[in-house]
Design a protein around this motif. Structure first.
Motif, mmCIF file in Angstrom:
data_model
loop_
_atom_site.group_PDB
_atom_site.id
_atom_site.type_symbol
_atom_site.label_atom_id
_atom_site.label_comp_id
_atom_site.label_asym_id
_atom_site.label_seq_id
_atom_site.Cartn_x
_atom_site.Cartn_y
_atom_site.Cartn_z
ATOM 1 N N SER A 60 0.897 -1.749 0.197
ATOM 2 C CA SER A 60 -0.398 -0.087 -0.179
ATOM 3 C C SER A 60 0.842 1.347 0.183
ATOM 4 N N LEU A 61 1.991 1.751 0.751
ATOM 5 C CA LEU A 61 3.133 2.709 0.860
ATOM 6 C C LEU A 61 3.565 2.242 -0.496
ATOM 7 N N ARG A 62 4.143 1.200 -1.331
ATOM 8 C CA ARG A 62 4.453 1.047 -2.358
ATOM 9 C C ARG A 62 3.666 2.172 -3.503
ATOM 10 N N ALA A 63 2.441 1.682 -3.581
ATOM 11 C CA ALA A 63 1.607 2.294 -4.677
ATOM 12 C C ALA A 63 1.135 3.915 -4.011
ATOM 13 N N ALA A 64 1.253 4.088 -2.592
ATOM 14 C CA ALA A 64 0.851 5.452 -3.076
ATOM 15 C C ALA A 64 2.134 6.136 -3.013
ATOM 16 N N GLY A 65 3.103 6.114 -2.776
ATOM 17 C CA GLY A 65 4.184 6.685 -3.216
ATOM 18 C C GLY A 65 4.573 6.545 -4.551
ATOM 19 N N ALA A 66 4.108 5.670 -5.345
ATOM 20 C CA ALA A 66 4.032 5.401 -7.301
ATOM 21 C C ALA A 66 3.609 6.820 -7.402
ATOM 22 N N GLY A 67 2.244 6.589 -7.153
ATOM 23 C CA GLY A 67 1.098 8.003 -7.371
ATOM 24 C C GLY A 67 1.316 8.970 -6.687
ATOM 25 N N TRP A 68 2.613 9.331 -6.079
ATOM 26 C CA TRP A 68 3.082 10.445 -5.495
ATOM 27 C C TRP A 68 3.927 10.615 -6.840
ATOM 28 N N LEU A 69 4.762 10.501 -7.498
ATOM 29 C CA LEU A 69 6.112 10.454 -8.392
ATOM 30 C C LEU A 69 5.433 10.709 -9.634
ATOM 31 N N ALA A 70 4.178 9.891 -10.162
ATOM 32 C CA ALA A 70 3.536 10.145 -11.053
ATOM 33 C C ALA A 70 2.810 11.256 -11.883
ATOM 34 N N ALA A 71 2.437 11.916 -9.865
ATOM 35 C CA ALA A 71 1.622 12.899 -10.209
ATOM 36 C C ALA A 71 2.604 14.350 -10.247
ATOM 37 N N ASP A 72 3.672 13.876 -9.667
ATOM 38 C CA ASP A 72 4.699 15.166 -9.812
ATOM 39 C C ASP A 72 6.214 14.364 -9.515
ATOM 40 N N PRO A 73 7.031 14.318 -10.922
ATOM 41 C CA PRO A 73 8.478 13.444 -10.468
ATOM 42 C C PRO A 73 9.496 14.293 -10.109
ATOM 43 N N ALA A 74 8.736 15.747 -9.458
ATOM 44 C CA ALA A 74 9.982 16.788 -9.153
ATOM 45 C C ALA A 74 9.032 16.689 -7.970
ATOM 46 N N ALA A 75 8.784 15.912 -6.782
ATOM 47 C CA ALA A 75 7.967 15.995 -5.271
ATOM 48 C C ALA A 75 9.357 15.825 -4.692
ATOM 49 N N GLN A 76 9.467 16.470 -3.597
ATOM 50 C CA GLN A 76 10.041 15.548 -2.695
ATOM 51 C C GLN A 76 9.642 15.715 -1.432
ATOM 52 N N VAL A 77 10.112 14.247 -1.291
ATOM 53 C CA VAL A 77 9.603 13.363 -0.155
ATOM 54 C C VAL A 77 10.128 12.243 0.403
ATOM 55 N N ALA A 78 10.028 12.266 1.785
ATOM 56 C CA ALA A 78 11.290 11.672 3.086
ATOM 57 C C ALA A 78 10.337 10.881 3.216
ATOM 58 N N LEU A 79 10.705 8.964 2.903
ATOM 59 C CA LEU A 79 10.223 8.126 4.031
ATOM 60 C C LEU A 79 10.494 7.560 4.618
ATOM 61 N N CYS A 80 10.491 8.593 6.363
ATOM 62 C CA CYS A 80 11.568 8.027 7.455
ATOM 63 C C CYS A 80 11.195 7.099 8.363
ATOM 64 N N GLY A 81 11.600 6.275 9.063
ATOM 65 C CA GLY A 81 11.610 5.112 9.847
ATOM 66 C C GLY A 81 11.800 4.225 10.119
ATOM 67 N N ASP A 82 11.193 3.109 10.504
ATOM 68 C CA ASP A 82 11.530 1.801 11.420
ATOM 69 C C ASP A 82 10.852 0.745 10.094
ATOM 70 N N PHE A 83 11.349 0.500 9.196
ATOM 71 C CA PHE A 83 10.922 -0.304 8.291
ATOM 72 C C PHE A 83 10.717 -1.894 8.654
ATOM 73 N N ASN A 84 11.446 -2.359 9.690
ATOM 74 C CA ASN A 84 11.724 -3.443 10.172
ATOM 75 C C ASN A 84 12.368 -4.833 9.084
ATOM 76 N N ILE A 85 12.860 -4.045 8.138
ATOM 77 C CA ILE A 85 13.603 -5.144 7.065
ATOM 78 C C ILE A 85 15.617 -4.756 6.914
ATOM 79 N N ALA A 86 16.049 -5.662 7.884
ATOM 80 C CA ALA A 86 17.214 -5.541 6.986
ATOM 81 C C ALA A 86 17.434 -5.982 5.516
#
Length: 268
Positions: free
Chosen positions: A132-158
């Protein structure tokens, strides 16, 4: 601009340490995870007193995310998509995401579900949440390729074997499974780059060490806390550090803060 992310593992239990670190580190924006409190219990005034605007999303004594900013805090959102997966009985959208516009950057504080075990219902929930996060992020960049977005946090993945002290130790466990790593890779494919690794190369560079079995002094950790930047945001990154020293001493969180330096935005 200095942007930080930190799983504090209970903001109320570690408030003095968090306040001291925020001031000592001179950070402009901080994404906190695992605050472990409801909104009414979050110590907002303590952060406001040192010059930060505060946004917090917490529903219980579990999870909880927050943003602290001294460069503006606008357009606060507590879900990155209308279809964020639910969990629990009854099912609810947990307090795992909060976003706002800070200093011209859309900053998200994210606490990705742990997964618990490969056969646990929390595991497919984790994968669905990441999709769901990937789809949302891809949508943001499709709408605005120059968008400045930082996804910050604990991803619980190595995401790679360099991001864990012993890959074989975690065989059959979460955090290193191929579906989880693929989900993390899908975020990169969608345009969100790990902006820390080029400045903090591994192996042996971690952000989390379990409290048990003397994992920290033995240097047996995992790198599971990230800042993933959109192309326009990644282009501004001039440096990044993991503050391992903050994991030391009495009352420390089991995670270390991660700090990213952003160069000034080019003139419009």
């Amino acid at each position: 601009m200095r942007l930080a992310t930190w799983n504090v593992n209970s903001v109320r239990a570690r408030l003095d340490r968090v306040l001291a670190w925020v001031q000592r580190s001179d950070v402009d924006v901080v994404a906190l995870q695992e605050t472990k409190c409801k909104d009414a219990q979050f110590p907002a005034q303590a952060f406001e007193d040192i010059g930060y605007a505060v946004a917090h999303h917490g529903l219980s004594q579990w999870n909880g995310v927050a943003l602290l900013s001294r460069v503006g805090l606008a357009d606060v959102r507590t879900a990155f998509a209308p279809d964020v997966p639910e969990f629990g009985d009854p099912p609810v959208v947990e307090a795992r995401a909060i976003g706002a516009r800070c200093g011209g950057v859309d900053v998200w504080s994210l606490y990705v579900p742990n997964g618990r075990g490969l056969q646990d219902p929390h595991y497919p929930y984790k994968l669905a949440w990441l999709e769901s996060l990937r789809a949302a992020g891809a949508g943001w960049l499709a709408a605005d390729p120059a968008a400045q977005v930082a996804l910050c946090g604990d991803f619980n993945i190595a995401p790679t074997d360099d991001d864990v002290w012993d890959r074989t130790f975690f065989e059959g466990l979460t955090h290193v499974s191929e579906p989880e790593r693929a989900a993390f890779g899908a975020l990169d494919a969608a345009g969100f780059t790990d902006v820390v690794r080029p400045h903090a190369p591994g192996p042996g560079v971690y952000t989390y060490w379990d409290y048990q079995q003397l994992r920290f002094p033995k240097r047996q950790g995992m790198r599971i806390d990230f800042v993933l930047g959109s192309p326009a945001l990644a282009a501004r990154v001039s440096g990044a550090t993991i503050d391992r020293e903050e994991r030391k001493g009495k009352g420390a969180s089991d995670h270390a803060p991660v700090v990213v330096e952003l160069a000034a935005q080019p003139p419009a």
